[in-house]
Motif scaffolding. Sequence first.
Motif, PDB file in Angstrom:
ATOM      1  N   ARG A  44       0.803  -1.260  -0.084  1.00 48.84           N
ATOM      2  CA  ARG A  44       0.184  -0.023  -0.146  1.00 48.84           C
ATOM      3  C   ARG A  44       0.818   1.246  -0.120  1.00 48.84           C
ATOM      4  O   ARG A  44       1.063   2.169   0.888  1.00 48.84           O
ATOM      5  CB  ARG A  44      -0.968  -0.057   1.143  1.00 48.84           C
ATOM      6  N   HIS A  51      -5.518   2.663  -1.219  1.00 49.57           N
ATOM      7  CA  HIS A  51      -6.359   1.485  -1.429  1.00 49.57           C
ATOM      8  C   HIS A  51      -7.289   0.902  -0.052  1.00 49.57           C
ATOM      9  O   HIS A  51      -6.970   0.974   0.831  1.00 49.57           O
ATOM     10  CB  HIS A  51      -5.512   0.313  -1.808  1.00 49.57           C
ATOM     11  N   HIS A  54      -7.069  -3.754   2.447  1.00 53.44           N
ATOM     12  CA  HIS A  54      -5.668  -3.880   2.886  1.00 53.44           C
ATOM     13  C   HIS A  54      -5.280  -4.804   4.030  1.00 53.44           C
ATOM     14  O   HIS A  54      -6.525  -4.562   4.999  1.00 53.44           O
ATOM     15  CB  HIS A  54      -4.561  -2.766   2.769  1.00 53.44           C
ATOM     16  N   GLY A  62      -0.694  -4.272   2.434  1.00 56.01           N
ATOM     17  CA  GLY A  62      -1.230  -4.281   1.254  1.00 56.01           C
ATOM     18  C   GLY A  62      -2.401  -5.420   1.058  1.00 56.01           C
ATOM     19  O   GLY A  62      -3.222  -5.595   2.112  1.00 56.01           O
TER      20      GLY A  62
END
Length: 280
Positions: A44, A51, A54, A62
Motif C-alpha cells: 500500500r 487502497h 488492505h 497491502g
Amino acid sequence: MTKFADYGQLFGQSLEDKLVGVRGEVVTENSKKNPADFALWFKRVGKFAQHAMHWESPWGDGFPGWHIECSAMSMKYLGEQIDIHTGGEDHLSIHHPNEIAQSEAATGKRPFVKYWFHSLFLAVDGKKMSKSLGNVYKVADVVEKGFSPMALRYYYLSAHYRKQMNFSWEGMEGVSNSYKKLKKEFLALRLEGGQDKNIFGPSADESLTGRGKFFRDEFVNAVEDDMNMSAAIAVARAVLKDEKLKDFEKRRLVENFDRVFLYAKKLKTRATKCPTFLME
C-alpha cells in the motif's frame, strides 16, 4: 515466469512466442526479470496508498494481486487440485495461465485443473455487449419484461459454450414459449415417488433397461460430447414426447437430467423466485 517451463501451454504459446511492446506507445516494465511476471502482493504505497482493502502480511501492509485471489479461494474451498475451472475467453491467455503457474509452483502438484471450460462472449442483437452501446442487460431486465429467469437459463443452454451466442428479445420470446411448453409437459406427468433415484454411473440406485437405458445413454453421450447441452435438452424433450415410456419413467429420467442442467427441479414448482443477488 522463466522458471515455469509450461507457462502458456493452456493457450498454445510459449513465453518466447509472446511479443512485448510491439506498439510504439506501449511502455514496458523495466524492473521485472521477465515482462510476463505478475504481482502476487501489492504494497500500500504509491498509487495504492489509499487502497480501501488492505491487510498486514509478511510482505508489508497491502493486498493480494487479482490472480492470487482466485487460487487462494479455490484452494480454500475446493482443495489444491480441482476438476473443472470455468471462465470467459478473455482469461485464456493471461489470468488462467497465471493461476496455473502460481498454484502449481506453490503446491508442487500437477495439474492444478483437470479440465478448463472457456465460453465465448455473449453478443446482443449481433453486437458486442457494452455499456457504451446501452445493450447490457441484467436478470432484473429480463424479469421486468415478463420472462422467467429459468427461461433465460434455458436460452443459454440452447447454445454451445464454444460458439458465440446472440441474445435478442425476439429470441428470448421464442425460447420462453418453448420453456413454458416443456414445463407444462413435465407438470402433466403423474407423480408416483422415487423418481429422484440416481440412474447414472456405477453407484446408480436403478438399473435401466430398454428405452429408459437408451435415453439415459443418449443424454450422457450428449453431455460428454464437449458439454453439448443443446443436444442434452433435445434428449429431455424426446423423453417427454415418447409414447412408449410411462409417466414414472419419464419423470425419473428428466429429474436425473436435472442434476446436470438444473431446470427440472424448477419445473416441479409453478412459481420461481430468483435470488436477489442475481437481480442486481
